[in-house]
Design a protein around this motif. Structure first.
Motif, PDB file in Angstrom:
ATOM      1  N   GLU A  31       0.850  -1.191   0.000  1.00  0.00           N
ATOM      2  CA  GLU A  31       0.000   0.000   0.000  1.00  0.00           C
ATOM      3  C   GLU A  31       0.886   1.242   0.000  1.00  0.00           C
ATOM      4  O   GLU A  31       2.111   1.146  -0.077  1.00  0.00           O
ATOM      5  CB  GLU A  31      -0.913   0.000   1.234  1.00  0.00           C
ATOM      6  N   SER A  32       0.268   2.390   0.069  1.00  0.00           N
ATOM      7  CA  SER A  32       0.964   3.664   0.217  1.00  0.00           C
ATOM      8  C   SER A  32      -0.006   4.603   0.912  1.00  0.00           C
ATOM      9  O   SER A  32      -1.152   4.228   1.203  1.00  0.00           O
ATOM     10  CB  SER A  32       1.382   4.222  -1.149  1.00  0.00           C
ATOM     11  N   GLU A  34      -1.667   6.691  -0.386  1.00  0.00           N
ATOM     12  CA  GLU A  34      -2.819   6.840  -1.274  1.00  0.00           C
ATOM     13  C   GLU A  34      -4.014   6.017  -0.810  1.00  0.00           C
ATOM     14  O   GLU A  34      -5.165   6.377  -1.058  1.00  0.00           O
ATOM     15  CB  GLU A  34      -2.470   6.402  -2.698  1.00  0.00           C
ATOM     16  N   VAL A  35      -3.746   4.894  -0.144  1.00  0.00           N
ATOM     17  CA  VAL A  35      -4.840   4.008   0.240  1.00  0.00           C
ATOM     18  C   VAL A  35      -5.764   4.686   1.249  1.00  0.00           C
ATOM     19  O   VAL A  35      -6.952   4.370   1.349  1.00  0.00           O
ATOM     20  CB  VAL A  35      -4.275   2.678   0.796  1.00  0.00           C
ATOM     21  N   ASP A  53       4.291   7.476   3.341  1.00  0.00           N
ATOM     22  CA  ASP A  53       4.732   6.332   2.544  1.00  0.00           C
ATOM     23  C   ASP A  53       5.883   5.688   3.302  1.00  0.00           C
ATOM     24  O   ASP A  53       6.966   6.291   3.433  1.00  0.00           O
ATOM     25  CB  ASP A  53       5.221   6.773   1.161  1.00  0.00           C
ATOM     26  N   GLY A  58       5.230   3.372  -2.007  1.00  0.00           N
ATOM     27  CA  GLY A  58       4.819   4.660  -2.537  1.00  0.00           C
ATOM     28  C   GLY A  58       6.003   5.412  -3.110  1.00  0.00           C
ATOM     29  O   GLY A  58       6.809   4.867  -3.873  1.00  0.00           O
ATOM     30  N   ARG A 170      -8.612  -0.194  -7.379  1.00  0.00           N
ATOM     31  CA  ARG A 170      -7.793   0.968  -7.003  1.00  0.00           C
ATOM     32  C   ARG A 170      -6.613   0.539  -6.138  1.00  0.00           C
ATOM     33  O   ARG A 170      -5.470   0.955  -6.373  1.00  0.00           O
ATOM     34  CB  ARG A 170      -8.643   2.008  -6.260  1.00  0.00           C
ATOM     35  N   ILE A 174      -2.450   0.584  -6.760  1.00  0.00           N
ATOM     36  CA  ILE A 174      -1.468   1.126  -5.819  1.00  0.00           C
ATOM     37  C   ILE A 174      -0.388   0.077  -5.550  1.00  0.00           C
ATOM     38  O   ILE A 174       0.813   0.375  -5.560  1.00  0.00           O
ATOM     39  CB  ILE A 174      -2.150   1.553  -4.503  1.00  0.00           C
ATOM     40  N   LYS A 177       2.344  -0.468  -8.126  1.00  0.00           N
ATOM     41  CA  LYS A 177       3.353   0.595  -8.240  1.00  0.00           C
ATOM     42  C   LYS A 177       4.496   0.404  -7.237  1.00  0.00           C
ATOM     43  O   LYS A 177       5.502   1.125  -7.299  1.00  0.00           O
ATOM     44  CB  LYS A 177       2.702   1.970  -8.030  1.00  0.00           C
TER      45      LYS A 177
END
Length: 263
Positions: A31-32, A34-35, A53, A58, A170, A174, A177
């Protein structure tokens, strides 16, 4: 506001938004920050919200080529010092919970409240270590996307896969990446992390375990047993898997605010 901090040969990426008492959210493996985007935005209406991050995930780089839980704790502390924050309420999701435990051990004086969000103070079992080693080999074979597309759906309760199909996609994007070296370093650090049950039991701040009743990674009864022996209150999310801040967002927000403003 998203920004960066240079730290020990790398760059740490974090977000800082809102005003009020400070809550720090730590994301899980693959995850990052962003989650937490929508969740943090909601929290920021009534609190100051920091998301990070973690090293190797991230936009944050590994610290001197590694990212043990203790190194993660030091990286987190460097951001708090940069922001001149003396006290926080800390929430660690999954792997972020392992980093949060390392932080609690090293910097207990900086905590006003503590929460494991679908996480555990238990070390890896031998079977789990073997599974992580197999995953490391798959990453090295260039099969990162296969891992991400297989792992992320399992973080949601089976009943929620259709309902949250957009979120599953979504979070999978993430995950994809995440750099290979970040994945390997995180897997190695999770394999070698220590047992934190006694440290958590002795931690003298309000502490909560948010538990998904349909979590595919941490059995419900196991999570309850951990909470009982370490003195944590429990918040049970009846229809959630491992992603309660998505699957039962309002209930999770309510619990975060409860702990934050009761501290």
């Amino acid at each position: 506001m998203n920004t960066e901090l240079k730290y020990k040969g790398g760059t740490l990426h974090y977000s800082d938004q809102g005003k009020g008492k400070t809550v720090l959210l730590l994301h899980g493996y693959l995850e990052s920050l962003e989650v937490f985007e929508s969740f943090a935005k909601d929290l920021a209406r009534l609190a100051r919200v920091i998301t990070i991050d973690l090293p190797g995930h991230g936009q944050s780089e590994l610290i001197n080529g590694g990212c043990s839980m203790e190194l993660m704790a030091d990286a987190i502390n460097s951001i708090l010092e940069h922001l001149e924050l003396d006290k926080i309420t800390l929430y660690g999701h999954s792997m972020g919970g392992y980093a949060a435990l390392a932080f609690a051990e090293k910097y207990p004086e900086k905590l006003e409240g503590f929460c494991l969000f679908h996480s555990t103070p238990n070390p890896d079992t031998e079977e789990k270590q073997r599974n992580r080693q197999r995953e490391i080999e798959l990453v090295k074979q260039g099969k990162k996307e296969i891992i991400c597309k297989t792992s992320i759906p399992n973080t949601f309760a089976n009943r929620n896969l259709k309902k949250f199909a957009h979120e599953v996609e979504r979070v999978t994007q993430i995950a994809c990446k995440t750099k290979e070296e970040g994945m390997v370093a995180a897997l190695e650090s999770m394999m070698t992390r220590k047992d934190q049950n006694e440290m958590l039991r002795q931690l003298k701040v309000p502490k909560v375990s948010i538990i998904g009743k349909e979590d595919n990674f941490i059995p419900y009864e196991t999570a309850l047993g951990i909470a009982e022996r370490t003195g944590m209150e429990t918040c049970i999310l009846e229809t959630s898997g491992h992603m309660g801040f998505i699957e039962q967002r309002q209930e999770s927000l309510k619990e975060v605010f409860r702990l934050l403003y009761e501290c």
